[in-house]
Design an enzyme around this catalytic site. Sequence first.
Site, PDB file in Angstrom:
ATOM      1  N   LYS A   1       0.839  -1.213   0.000  1.00  0.00           N
ATOM      2  CA  LYS A   1       0.000   0.000   0.000  1.00  0.00           C
ATOM      3  C   LYS A   1       0.861   1.246   0.000  1.00  0.00           C
ATOM      4  O   LYS A   1       0.536   2.224  -0.667  1.00  0.00           O
ATOM      5  CB  LYS A   1      -0.923   0.004   1.221  1.00  0.00           C
ATOM      6  CG  LYS A   1      -2.076  -0.959   1.078  1.00  0.00           C
ATOM      7  CD  LYS A   1      -3.197  -0.623   2.028  1.00  0.00           C
ATOM      8  CE  LYS A   1      -4.374  -1.533   1.796  1.00  0.00           C
ATOM      9  NZ  LYS A   1      -5.451  -1.338   2.760  1.00  0.00           N
TER      10      LYS A   1
ATOM     11  N   LYS B   1      -4.995  -9.066  -6.377  1.00  0.00           N
ATOM     12  CA  LYS B   1      -6.266  -9.550  -5.827  1.00  0.00           C
ATOM     13  C   LYS B   1      -7.406  -8.603  -6.191  1.00  0.00           C
ATOM     14  O   LYS B   1      -7.169  -7.407  -6.420  1.00  0.00           O
ATOM     15  CB  LYS B   1      -6.155  -9.738  -4.313  1.00  0.00           C
ATOM     16  CG  LYS B   1      -6.058  -8.459  -3.528  1.00  0.00           C
ATOM     17  CD  LYS B   1      -6.134  -8.722  -2.023  1.00  0.00           C
ATOM     18  CE  LYS B   1      -6.011  -7.381  -1.296  1.00  0.00           C
ATOM     19  NZ  LYS B   1      -6.131  -7.432   0.125  1.00  0.00           N
TER      20      LYS B   1
ATOM     21  N   LYS C   1     -11.310  -3.507  -3.281  1.00  0.00           N
ATOM     22  CA  LYS C   1     -12.188  -2.328  -3.286  1.00  0.00           C
ATOM     23  C   LYS C   1     -11.424  -1.108  -3.758  1.00  0.00           C
ATOM     24  O   LYS C   1     -12.007  -0.163  -4.254  1.00  0.00           O
ATOM     25  CB  LYS C   1     -12.671  -2.034  -1.860  1.00  0.00           C
ATOM     26  CG  LYS C   1     -13.569  -3.072  -1.263  1.00  0.00           C
ATOM     27  CD  LYS C   1     -14.026  -2.614   0.128  1.00  0.00           C
ATOM     28  CE  LYS C   1     -14.216  -3.782   1.064  1.00  0.00           C
ATOM     29  NZ  LYS C   1     -13.144  -3.973   2.026  1.00  0.00           N
TER      30      LYS C   1
HETATM   31  P1  TYM Z   1     -10.960  -6.390   3.842  1.00  0.00           P
HETATM   32  O1  TYM Z   1     -11.984  -5.368   4.170  1.00  0.00           O
HETATM   33  O2  TYM Z   1      -9.931  -6.043   2.822  1.00  0.00           O
HETATM   34  O3  TYM Z   1     -11.649  -7.727   3.354  1.00  0.00           O
HETATM   35  C1  TYM Z   1     -12.653  -8.379   4.131  1.00  0.00           C
HETATM   36  C2  TYM Z   1     -12.495  -9.888   3.982  1.00  0.00           C
HETATM   37  O4  TYM Z   1     -12.535 -10.250   2.603  1.00  0.00           O
HETATM   38  C3  TYM Z   1     -11.374 -11.001   2.262  1.00  0.00           C
HETATM   39  N1  TYM Z   1     -10.959 -10.634   0.903  1.00  0.00           N
HETATM   40  C4  TYM Z   1     -10.735 -11.523  -0.080  1.00  0.00           C
HETATM   41  N2  TYM Z   1     -10.824 -12.852  -0.111  1.00  0.00           N
HETATM   42  C5  TYM Z   1     -10.553 -13.461  -1.291  1.00  0.00           C
HETATM   43  N3  TYM Z   1     -10.198 -12.804  -2.417  1.00  0.00           N
HETATM   44  C6  TYM Z   1     -10.096 -11.460  -2.429  1.00  0.00           C
HETATM   45  N4  TYM Z   1      -9.774 -10.821  -3.552  1.00  0.00           N
HETATM   46  C7  TYM Z   1     -10.358 -10.748  -1.221  1.00  0.00           C
HETATM   47  N5  TYM Z   1     -10.369  -9.436  -0.868  1.00  0.00           N
HETATM   48  C8  TYM Z   1     -10.728  -9.384   0.423  1.00  0.00           C
HETATM   49  C9  TYM Z   1     -10.309 -10.582   3.281  1.00  0.00           C
HETATM   50  O5  TYM Z   1      -9.335 -11.578   3.450  1.00  0.00           O
HETATM   51  C10 TYM Z   1     -11.138 -10.375   4.530  1.00  0.00           C
HETATM   52  O6  TYM Z   1     -11.321 -11.607   5.209  1.00  0.00           O
HETATM   53  N6  TYM Z   1      -7.709  -6.188   7.628  1.00  0.00           N
HETATM   54  C11 TYM Z   1      -8.982  -6.737   7.205  1.00  0.00           C
HETATM   55  C12 TYM Z   1     -10.149  -6.346   8.092  1.00  0.00           C
HETATM   56  C13 TYM Z   1      -9.962  -6.622   9.540  1.00  0.00           C
HETATM   57  C14 TYM Z   1     -10.056  -7.900  10.158  1.00  0.00           C
HETATM   58  C15 TYM Z   1      -9.857  -7.648  11.551  1.00  0.00           C
HETATM   59  C16 TYM Z   1     -10.282  -9.182   9.684  1.00  0.00           C
HETATM   60  C17 TYM Z   1      -9.733  -5.697  10.506  1.00  0.00           C
HETATM   61  N7  TYM Z   1      -9.675  -6.323  11.715  1.00  0.00           N
HETATM   62  C18 TYM Z   1      -9.870  -8.688  12.459  1.00  0.00           C
HETATM   63  C19 TYM Z   1     -10.295 -10.223  10.611  1.00  0.00           C
HETATM   64  C20 TYM Z   1     -10.094  -9.975  11.977  1.00  0.00           C
HETATM   65  C21 TYM Z   1      -9.276  -6.223   5.805  1.00  0.00           C
HETATM   66  O7  TYM Z   1      -8.747  -5.224   5.375  1.00  0.00           O
HETATM   67  O8  TYM Z   1     -10.241  -6.917   5.173  1.00  0.00           O
END
Ligand code: TYM
Length: 333
Positions: free
Chosen positions: A111, A195, A198
């Site tokens: 990032k 990947k 968003k």
């Molecule tokens: P975030 O908001 O990017 O994504 C939410 C969930 O979706 C999964 N994900 C994907 N899985 C497969 N292929 C993809 N292209 C893809 N893009 C996103 C992510 O793995 C995630 O499970 N840091 C985390 C949010 C977070 C979190 C936490 C998660 C904050 N605190 C505590 C678990 C526990 C994030 O940015 O997810």
Amino acid sequence: MARIFSGVQPTGNLHLGNYLGAIRNWVKLQKDYPCLFCIVDMHAVTVSQAPAALRHNTRCVAASLLAAGVESERNILFSQSAVPGHAQLAWVLNCVARFGWLSRMTQFKEKAAGQDRENASVGLYAYPTLMAADILLYRATHVPVGADQKQHLELTRDIAQRFNNIFGKNFFPIPEPIIVHPATRIMSLRDASKKMSKSDPSDYARINLTDDADTIALKVRKAKTDPAPLPDTLTALQKRPEAANLLGLYATLADLSPEEALTHHAGRRFADFKKDLTELTVSVLAPMTAEVKRLLAAPDHLDSILRHGAQRADTLAGPILAAVYDLIGFLRV
Ligand code: TYM
């Protein structure tokens, strides 16, 4: 006792990667375990967000989670900033985590690489300790995530272990990731080396949970492929990342293994296969899109679900945070 925690950022529309990599799994797990599902707005502000858009996206994500089948009475559904314990524990964990550990986080490197590194927020760097706090604040034992979050989970385990070593053995359970196969990583429709995300500037790179049938058809039609028909072995498929991504998407949506999906589609041309993929995607997403619209038309109801969830989360977090404060020696008067 098993307890599940997971989170999703309200930085824009949820997409198929979020749904297939994480949320669909949450819906399955909620039947057997107590779960907390958190809309992590404090993570979102590690990069700049327009205030009105952040509020709107928080409601949109809440609506999408409910439409995807997350049950708000059975689970705790809430937004992160509504429970102060996340920030409070994050500070403690910032002092437990080591600078070197955070410097190795690839997500920060990726990032920060896209922008002037000196200008990246301190929050973006400390993001993984806040994530550890999210999980440990509830002494969660299991964390269902997509494969891209694996490294952050490993860091959470290291932080929990170090805290336990310093302040009291086994205070925090060491949380286990739950990563579903095969759709642990859904890739961009424009570039299968990235990947689906968003934050991708091109909306053609992802299928949003709110896209209508025509938009989905257009995005699938434009998805990058190669001229050859689909191969008949997984080994051959793996050499063609774009083809593998689309087939993986199909397999996951249809709840098939990649082998089974390949048996059905081997030898087909992409023009035909893409029609089937569009139809399948629309059949999964259309009912959700309609439900999201219905829920967003009643924002007060969504807000009351989130308020109730935050109260319940706060009740669970309070005694755990108090115990942490006692362990580290804060005088509580
Ligand atoms: P975030 O908001 O990017 O994504 C939410 C969930 O979706 C999964 N994900 C994907 N899985 C497969 N292929 C993809 N292209 C893809 N893009 C996103 C992510 O793995 C995630 O499970 N840091 C985390 C949010 C977070 C979190 C936490 C998660 C904050 N605190 C505590 C678990 C526990 C994030 O940015 O997810």
